[in-house]
Motif scaffolding. Structure first.
Motif, mmCIF file in Angstrom:
data_model
loop_
_atom_site.group_PDB
_atom_site.id
_atom_site.type_symbol
_atom_site.label_atom_id
_atom_site.label_comp_id
_atom_site.label_asym_id
_atom_site.label_seq_id
_atom_site.Cartn_x
_atom_site.Cartn_y
_atom_site.Cartn_z
ATOM 1 N N ASP A 37 -12.677 100.447 -11.755
ATOM 2 C CA ASP A 37 -12.097 99.611 -12.807
ATOM 3 C C ASP A 37 -10.715 98.839 -12.523
ATOM 4 O O ASP A 37 -9.736 99.249 -12.544
ATOM 5 N N ASN A 38 -11.084 97.896 -11.868
ATOM 6 C CA ASN A 38 -9.950 97.039 -11.212
ATOM 7 C C ASN A 38 -9.158 96.488 -12.361
ATOM 8 O O ASN A 38 -7.906 95.988 -12.133
ATOM 9 N N ALA A 39 -9.566 96.307 -13.403
ATOM 10 C CA ALA A 39 -8.714 95.802 -14.715
ATOM 11 C C ALA A 39 -7.674 96.897 -14.807
ATOM 12 O O ALA A 39 -6.489 96.568 -15.477
ATOM 13 N N GLU A 40 -7.837 97.988 -14.687
ATOM 14 C CA GLU A 40 -7.014 99.069 -14.941
ATOM 15 C C GLU A 40 -6.287 99.835 -13.831
ATOM 16 O O GLU A 40 -5.639 100.834 -13.804
ATOM 17 N N ASN A 41 -6.806 99.178 -12.707
ATOM 18 C CA ASN A 41 -6.325 99.648 -11.448
ATOM 19 C C ASN A 41 -6.383 101.077 -11.096
ATOM 20 O O ASN A 41 -5.535 101.630 -10.454
ATOM 21 N N THR A 42 -7.887 101.342 -11.594
ATOM 22 C CA THR A 42 -8.222 102.912 -11.233
ATOM 23 C C THR A 42 -9.399 103.134 -10.612
ATOM 24 O O THR A 42 -10.351 102.438 -11.055
ATOM 25 N N VAL A 43 -9.555 104.028 -9.800
ATOM 26 C CA VAL A 43 -10.724 104.603 -9.487
ATOM 27 C C VAL A 43 -10.820 105.997 -9.815
ATOM 28 O O VAL A 43 -10.144 106.779 -9.688
ATOM 29 N N TYR A 44 -12.133 106.238 -10.223
ATOM 30 C CA TYR A 44 -12.553 107.551 -10.887
ATOM 31 C C TYR A 44 -13.433 108.280 -9.955
ATOM 32 O O TYR A 44 -14.190 107.544 -9.183
ATOM 33 N N LEU A 45 -13.530 109.452 -9.955
ATOM 34 C CA LEU A 45 -14.584 110.410 -9.472
ATOM 35 C C LEU A 45 -15.033 111.296 -10.598
ATOM 36 O O LEU A 45 -14.460 112.163 -10.869
ATOM 37 N N GLN A 46 -16.056 110.910 -11.035
ATOM 38 C CA GLN A 46 -16.731 111.399 -12.074
ATOM 39 C C GLN A 46 -17.700 112.750 -11.413
ATOM 40 O O GLN A 46 -18.601 112.473 -10.706
ATOM 41 N N MET A 47 -17.335 113.867 -11.924
ATOM 42 C CA MET A 47 -17.957 115.151 -11.172
ATOM 43 C C MET A 47 -19.014 116.178 -12.046
ATOM 44 O O MET A 47 -18.193 116.403 -13.159
ATOM 45 N N SER A 48 -19.964 116.230 -11.837
ATOM 46 C CA SER A 48 -20.931 117.225 -12.601
ATOM 47 C C SER A 48 -21.501 118.071 -11.729
ATOM 48 O O SER A 48 -21.574 118.055 -10.668
ATOM 49 N N SER A 49 -22.272 118.959 -12.758
ATOM 50 C CA SER A 49 -23.022 120.196 -12.075
ATOM 51 C C SER A 49 -22.068 120.870 -11.121
ATOM 52 O O SER A 49 -22.701 120.975 -9.909
ATOM 53 N N LEU A 50 -20.749 121.184 -11.166
ATOM 54 C CA LEU A 50 -19.811 121.522 -10.454
ATOM 55 C C LEU A 50 -20.254 122.955 -9.883
ATOM 56 O O LEU A 50 -20.663 123.609 -10.819
ATOM 57 N N ASN A 51 -19.876 123.272 -8.637
ATOM 58 C CA ASN A 51 -20.254 124.705 -8.022
ATOM 59 C C ASN A 51 -18.835 125.359 -7.305
ATOM 60 O O ASN A 51 -18.015 124.280 -7.033
ATOM 61 N N PRO A 52 -18.930 126.437 -7.052
ATOM 62 C CA PRO A 52 -17.464 126.914 -6.597
ATOM 63 C C PRO A 52 -17.224 126.209 -5.199
ATOM 64 O O PRO A 52 -16.042 126.378 -4.529
ATOM 65 N N GLU A 53 -18.058 125.822 -4.598
ATOM 66 C CA GLU A 53 -18.309 125.263 -3.183
ATOM 67 C C GLU A 53 -17.347 123.881 -3.439
ATOM 68 O O GLU A 53 -16.888 123.244 -2.338
ATOM 69 N N ASP A 54 -17.134 123.278 -4.642
ATOM 70 C CA ASP A 54 -16.503 122.152 -4.886
ATOM 71 C C ASP A 54 -15.019 122.343 -5.073
ATOM 72 O O ASP A 54 -14.129 121.489 -5.074
ATOM 73 N N SER A 55 -14.653 123.471 -5.061
ATOM 74 C CA SER A 55 -13.256 123.793 -5.383
ATOM 75 C C SER A 55 -12.503 123.445 -3.987
ATOM 76 O O SER A 55 -12.522 123.575 -2.912
#
Length: 129
Positions: free
Chosen positions: A73-91
């Motif tokens: 979102d360049n209007a908000e000067n923000t980049v997101y990382l939307q993460m779903s179906s997380l598993n322990p290997e994502d820690s």
């Protein structure tokens, strides 16, 4: 110059979701591609996803494709990382990084850590089973 500040990390159960934010400032932000990396204890820093300066081109590591997205979102000067179906290997500690003035981080080069000019301080993600 680009300054980056990550937020949104925390602890979550396996199968859950989190959204990380990378708030940016500086004159070069809107012309710079942004990527998310992560680093678990004892492991090398690895690329997770990347987005071009205008948000039109994205890359994902195979391990997160279909589970993570990287909206910008360049209007908000923000980049997101939307993460779903997380598993322990994502820690891991998650970092955002920018290539100054570069539109597209590159299909092969976006994962190269040393090529980035600016880094945030990181935000911790812990996924429990």
């Amino acid at each position: 110059q680009v300054q980056l500040v990550e937020s949104g990390g925390g602890s979550v159960q396996a199968g859950g979701s989190l959204r990380l934010s990378c708030a940016a400032s500086g004159s070069q932000y809107s012309r710079s591609c942004i990527s998310w990396f992560r680093q678990a204890p004892g492991k090398e820093r690895e690329g997770v996803a990347s987005v071009s300066a205008d948000g039109r081109i994205v890359y994902h590591d195979d391990s997160v494709r279909g589970r993570f997205t990287i909206p910008r979102d360049n209007a908000e000067n923000t980049v997101y990382l939307q993460m779903s179906s997380l598993n322990p290997e994502d820690s891991a500690m998650y970092y955002c990084a920018a290539k100054r003035g570069i539109y597209d981080c590159g299909s092969a080069s976006w994962i190269v850590v040393k090529d980035y000019d600016y880094w945030g301080q990181g935000t911790q993600v812990t996924v429990s089973s």
